[in-house]
Scaffold this active site. Sequence first.
Site, PDB file in Angstrom:
ATOM      1  N   GLU A   1      -2.650  11.666   2.833  1.00 37.27           N
ATOM      2  CA  GLU A   1      -3.379  11.136   3.918  1.00 37.27           C
ATOM      3  C   GLU A   1      -3.172  12.140   5.083  1.00 37.27           C
ATOM      4  O   GLU A   1      -2.015  12.631   5.358  1.00 37.27           O
ATOM      5  CB  GLU A   1      -3.186   9.771   4.193  1.00 37.27           C
ATOM      6  CG  GLU A   1      -3.951   9.117   5.246  1.00 37.27           C
ATOM      7  CD  GLU A   1      -3.543   7.483   5.541  1.00 37.27           C
ATOM      8  OE1 GLU A   1      -4.326   6.998   5.751  1.00 37.27           O
ATOM      9  OE2 GLU A   1      -2.468   7.334   5.510  1.00 37.27           O
TER      10      GLU A   1
ATOM     11  N   GLU B   1       0.923  -1.153   0.088  1.00 37.78           N
ATOM     12  CA  GLU B   1      -0.143  -0.023  -0.099  1.00 37.78           C
ATOM     13  C   GLU B   1       0.770   1.120  -0.030  1.00 37.78           C
ATOM     14  O   GLU B   1       1.880   1.374   0.672  1.00 37.78           O
ATOM     15  CB  GLU B   1      -0.858   0.001   1.214  1.00 37.78           C
ATOM     16  CG  GLU B   1      -1.749   1.426   1.366  1.00 37.78           C
ATOM     17  CD  GLU B   1      -2.409   1.232   2.746  1.00 37.78           C
ATOM     18  OE1 GLU B   1      -2.902   2.488   3.221  1.00 37.78           O
ATOM     19  OE2 GLU B   1      -2.724   0.368   3.220  1.00 37.78           O
TER      20      GLU B   1
END
Length: 329
Positions: A137, A132
């Site tokens: 974020e 990932e």
Amino acid sequence: MSSSKTSTSRQASPTGAVSNSPWKLQQSYSGDSFFQGWDFFIGDDPTNGIVNYVDETTARSTGLLEVNNQGNAIMRVETTPKVDNLRNSVRITTKFQFNGGLVIMDAVHMPTGCGSWPAFWTNGPNWPEGGEIDIVEGVHDYTNNQATIHTEVGCTLPSTDRGVLAISGNVIGLSNCAAAETGNQGCGVRASSGKSFGASFNNNGGGVYAMKWDTSGIAIYFFPRGSEPADITAEKPEPDSWGAAMARWPAASCDPFKFFRDHHAIFDTTLCGDWAAGVWSSAGIPGQEQSCAQKTGFTTCEEFVRASGSTLKEAYWEVKDVKIYQLQN
């Protein structure tokens, strides 16, 4: 935009000429057709947020999804004043799958505010086996982006020194990127730019993020609005001319084609969930000088989000385009 084929013309600038690029455009998402080529994730949030991800028809009919008059893609969360449990939201995944590549995303607005947890990321199969890569974020009122990778056991950062890594950001937490050995934390880098996330990003007109995945490793770059390299605008990207990456995970200690495979790009906005709810009462991260608990007067993230739909009006993505390139050879 002019083009130069001379071997010495390798430096990109917002206004300068650009050379040919080894990166070939494979997929482009923009304008009225932006949402073509994406799958809509439906159901509960795997990170335990209090959202219900809805299909495209529902998202459009309830005002969560549109392409605005500027041709930008909008993805919102439900702002009904009060809900009993979950708020509707949007999570989309490219149908296009890639191994190695250059993913470039231009946005003018990203979700922000207490309770929000937006992300733009890429992901492989059988998490964390396929790896990932979190490109954008953060949570709540944060102003500095956090880029993170999560992998199987064996991938590490060779150093936490930004000079050694040749990055502009700062390593936070761990150098071990294995999800199983870090409580899913992985190894992250926080941007040094206070315009890289949230309200500060939005107030600056947004910017451009790029994630490069090649034999040298994984690297993430950020360009605040007005500083975008000319080669990106010309669709002839030359990452070697961009200067220091915001974040980097070198191949020497994390083989990029062993720990990452078969990726898709993803946008989502969840509310509360493991991260945002977990730091509801915390302060001290750039942008979060006061905790959301103090700021809102609510003891928990979930109580606030369920009771305060009108405060979520800034929890939306406005994206100009996403472009995915791969090396020609």
